[in-house]
Motif scaffolding. Structure first.
Motif, PDB file in Angstrom:
ATOM      1  N   ALA A  49       0.845  -1.196   0.000  1.00 56.55           N
ATOM      2  CA  ALA A  49       0.000   0.000   0.000  1.00 56.55           C
ATOM      3  C   ALA A  49       0.877   1.242   0.000  1.00 56.55           C
ATOM      4  CB  ALA A  49      -0.923  -0.007   1.208  1.00 56.55           C
ATOM      5  N   THR A  51       1.403   3.710  -2.072  1.00 57.26           N
ATOM      6  CA  THR A  51       0.881   5.005  -2.509  1.00 57.26           C
ATOM      7  C   THR A  51      -0.499   5.316  -1.930  1.00 57.26           C
ATOM      8  OG1 THR A  51      -0.018   4.005  -4.524  1.00 57.26           O
ATOM      9  CG2 THR A  51       2.194   4.952  -4.664  1.00 57.26           C
ATOM     10  N   LEU A  52      -0.969   4.494  -1.020  1.00 60.99           N
ATOM     11  CA  LEU A  52      -2.269   4.754  -0.388  1.00 60.99           C
ATOM     12  C   LEU A  52      -2.057   5.682   0.806  1.00 60.99           C
ATOM     13  CD1 LEU A  52      -5.327   3.968  -0.303  1.00 60.99           C
ATOM     14  CD2 LEU A  52      -4.676   2.310   1.445  1.00 60.99           C
ATOM     15  N   ALA A  56      -7.426   8.371   2.663  1.00 58.66           N
ATOM     16  CA  ALA A  56      -7.986   7.985   1.369  1.00 58.66           C
ATOM     17  C   ALA A  56      -9.413   7.488   1.541  1.00 58.66           C
ATOM     18  CB  ALA A  56      -7.122   6.892   0.729  1.00 58.66           C
ATOM     19  N   LEU A  80      -4.436  -2.126   6.859  1.00 56.58           N
ATOM     20  CA  LEU A  80      -5.173  -0.873   6.784  1.00 56.58           C
ATOM     21  C   LEU A  80      -6.209  -0.845   7.889  1.00 56.58           C
ATOM     22  CD1 LEU A  80      -5.985  -0.959   2.968  1.00 56.58           C
ATOM     23  CD2 LEU A  80      -3.892  -0.170   4.070  1.00 56.58           C
ATOM     24  N   LEU A  98      -7.440  -2.154  -3.740  1.00 49.17           N
ATOM     25  CA  LEU A  98      -6.855  -0.828  -3.844  1.00 49.17           C
ATOM     26  C   LEU A  98      -6.864  -0.446  -5.316  1.00 49.17           C
ATOM     27  CD1 LEU A  98      -3.823  -1.022  -1.400  1.00 49.17           C
ATOM     28  CD2 LEU A  98      -6.211  -0.542  -0.927  1.00 49.17           C
ATOM     29  N   TYR A 100      -7.120   3.034  -8.377  1.00 46.22           N
ATOM     30  CA  TYR A 100      -6.842   4.429  -8.680  1.00 46.22           C
ATOM     31  C   TYR A 100      -8.083   5.075  -9.289  1.00 46.22           C
ATOM     32  CZ  TYR A 100      -1.911   3.528  -7.930  1.00 46.22           C
ATOM     33  OH  TYR A 100      -0.710   3.198  -7.359  1.00 46.22           O
ATOM     34  N   GLU A 106      -5.592   9.471  -7.652  1.00 44.18           N
ATOM     35  CA  GLU A 106      -5.397   9.056  -6.263  1.00 44.18           C
ATOM     36  C   GLU A 106      -5.844   7.619  -6.051  1.00 44.18           C
ATOM     37  OE1 GLU A 106      -7.617  11.772  -3.893  1.00 44.18           O
ATOM     38  OE2 GLU A 106      -6.184  13.391  -4.162  1.00 44.18           O
ATOM     39  N   MET A 107      -5.223   6.982  -5.087  1.00 47.96           N
ATOM     40  CA  MET A 107      -5.592   5.621  -4.738  1.00 47.96           C
ATOM     41  C   MET A 107      -6.706   5.648  -3.696  1.00 47.96           C
ATOM     42  SD  MET A 107      -3.102   2.525  -3.569  1.00 47.96           S
ATOM     43  CE  MET A 107      -2.783   1.725  -5.127  1.00 47.96           C
ATOM     44  N   TYR A 108      -7.601   4.672  -3.761  1.00 48.02           N
ATOM     45  CA  TYR A 108      -8.674   4.526  -2.784  1.00 48.02           C
ATOM     46  C   TYR A 108      -8.948   3.045  -2.564  1.00 48.02           C
ATOM     47  CZ  TYR A 108     -11.868   3.556  -6.687  1.00 48.02           C
ATOM     48  OH  TYR A 108     -12.479   3.000  -7.775  1.00 48.02           O
ATOM     49  N   VAL A 109      -9.760   2.716  -1.584  1.00 48.82           N
ATOM     50  CA  VAL A 109     -10.130   1.333  -1.303  1.00 48.82           C
ATOM     51  C   VAL A 109     -11.527   1.114  -1.863  1.00 48.82           C
ATOM     52  CG1 VAL A 109     -10.518  -0.417   0.467  1.00 48.82           C
ATOM     53  CG2 VAL A 109      -8.739   1.331   0.799  1.00 48.82           C
ATOM     54  N   THR A 133      -4.677  -5.665  -4.908  1.00 51.00           N
ATOM     55  CA  THR A 133      -4.243  -4.336  -5.354  1.00 51.00           C
ATOM     56  C   THR A 133      -4.286  -4.312  -6.874  1.00 51.00           C
ATOM     57  OG1 THR A 133      -2.769  -4.165  -3.458  1.00 51.00           O
ATOM     58  CG2 THR A 133      -2.370  -2.653  -5.265  1.00 51.00           C
TER      59      THR A 133
END
Length: 146
Positions: A49, A51-52, A56, A80, A98, A100, A106-109, A133
């Protein structure tokens, strides 16, 4: 009358001690709780993770249903901590990915809820194939260059 001079080193040391004591004692009381009263905690464990960011979004079916409030190491993986809105019900077997927002976004879940299964509860940890991911732009370009 004679005045006494206090050595500058003593003043500096006292000031440092006072700032440390005050700073350590007040910080935790001023920081808001990461998980609100109207939310519950859930901890998926992912392989990476990097870049998370903390903060986010957690989305389900395109809607924001929570936030990432912490990321910690867990046996060479990333654990997380999610704060999920209390009205969101997620069954065991829900998939966490994960992703984008765009190729360079931006990265998100992203959460894909599992229907008809017993519900996940506050504090549950999700591991294994239900947590993945998405490929990054770098991964895609690297595979295309082979």
């Amino acid at each position: 009358m004679s005045r006494r001079r206090i050595p500058a080193g003593l003043v500096g040391a006292l000031l440092t001690v006072v700032l440390l004591v005050v700073g350590c004692g007040v910080g935790d009381r001023l920081r808001p709780s990461a998980v609100g009263e109207d939310q519950w905690r859930l901890s998926p464990v992912v392989d990476a993770a990097l870049t998370l960011p903390v903060g986010a979004a957690v989305k389900s079916r395109g809607l924001v249903v929570g936030r990432v409030v912490d990321i910690a190491a867990d046996d060479y993986r990333a654990r997380l901590e999610l704060a999920v809105d209390e009205d969101v019900e997620l069954g065991r077997g829900s998939r966490f990915r994960l992703r984008y927002t765009t190729a360079l976004g931006e990265m998100y879940v992203d959460v894909e809820p599992a229907a008809g299964r017993p519900l996940l509860a506050d504090g549950d940890v999700v591991r294994g194939p239900d947590v993945t991911t998405s490929a990054t732009v770098e991964d895609t370009l690297a595979s295309a260059s082979l």
